[in-house]
Design a protein around this motif. Structure first.
Motif: not given
Length: 263
Positions: A92-101, A110-115, A152-158, A162-165
């Motif tokens: 859930p954190i990686m989706f909350l951090c992604a600006r295109n979601i 806020l999600s990125r600051i917490g991460l 680590i996982i949330a950072k790399l995943s979000f 953000e780079n998906i098609d």
């Protein structure tokens, strides 16, 4: 259309900014070394101690490996549980951090600051904190590795999200798909191979991290590292290092094969 083949060549870019950058970088490194007292001559001055320590490591105490095998298996289980728990909470954190979601700026920030807060605290410090809270047990190490894995996982995943098609996402939005359908059928298929790769990469890191968490009482093979160093049994230390190296290389090779199949 005529093409001028003998026209003037474009001017070469100036090299002085690059040289200026190198000089500035070297100056910063040199001043930093002087400020913290990092004198390379110290290695030469203490070379006798270094040689004496290396000599005392040989031959390795191979019999010590049998004694420490249960602790090594405990280390692997700690890394496996910590990575799995971290993977679950990172979703859930990686989706909350992604600006295109999520388009709400305050939510993603806020999600990125917490991460970033999670990623700022070293795993060894986390293990020491939870060892004081939960007692000196593998549970403290598992909790510390879980929090470390989320970072680590949330950072790399979000960043991968953000780079998906965006084409499939726009198509699904046009036919009226809701947010959950949008994520499940438009985002997840694109990032799943990368997500699994990041989880395996984190597991590899956690094996190394779990090996030293015992130094602060968080269980695993680190307890034996601490004990061998405390008794100056450097032959046992070398045996533990080689044992850990074999385990890490084996897991690296397995995860590499899995990533090659996915990517």
């Amino acid at each position: 259309m005529d093409t001028k083949l003998n026209g003037p060549l474009p001017a070469k870019p100036a090299r002085w900014p690059f040289y200026f950058f190198l000089i500035g970088l070297f100056t910063i490194v040199l001043l930093s070394a002087v400020y913290i007292g990092a004198n390379p001559l110290t290695f030469i001055q203490n070379s006798d101690n270094m040689i004496e320590l290396i000599v005392s490591m040989f031959p390795p105490a191979w019999s010590y490996i049998a004694t420490t095998t249960p602790a090594m298996l405990e280390t692997i289980r700690m890394a496996l549980l910590g990575t799995t728990i971290g993977m679950i909470f990172s979703i859930p954190i990686m989706f909350l951090c992604a600006r295109n979601i999520f388009r709400l700026r305050w939510l993603t920030e806020l999600s990125r600051i917490g991460l970033n807060v999670l990623r700022t605290i070293p795993d060894l410090l986390l293990a020491a904190i939870f060892a004081a809270i939960l007692g000196f047990s593998p549970l403290a190490g598992i909790v510390a590795l879980s929090i470390f894995s989320i970072g680590i996982i949330a950072k790399l995943s979000f960043e991968a999200i953000e780079n998906i098609d965006n084409g499939p996402l726009e198509s699904m939005a046009a036919v009226g798909a809701n947010k959950l359908q949008w994520i499940a059928f438009g985002v997840v298929p694109q990032i799943l191979p990368h997500f699994v790769s990041y989880v395996l990469y984190t597991f590899e890191i956690n094996i190394r991290a779990a090996a030293i968490l015992g130094l602060v009482g968080a269980g695993g093979i680190g307890i034996y590292y601490d004990r061998a160093l405390g008794f100056f049994a450097y032959d046992q230390v070398l045996a533990l290092i080689l044992y850990t190296l074999v385990v890490v290389i084996t897991i690296d090779l397995i995860s590499l094969k899995i990533r090659e199949k996915l990517l």
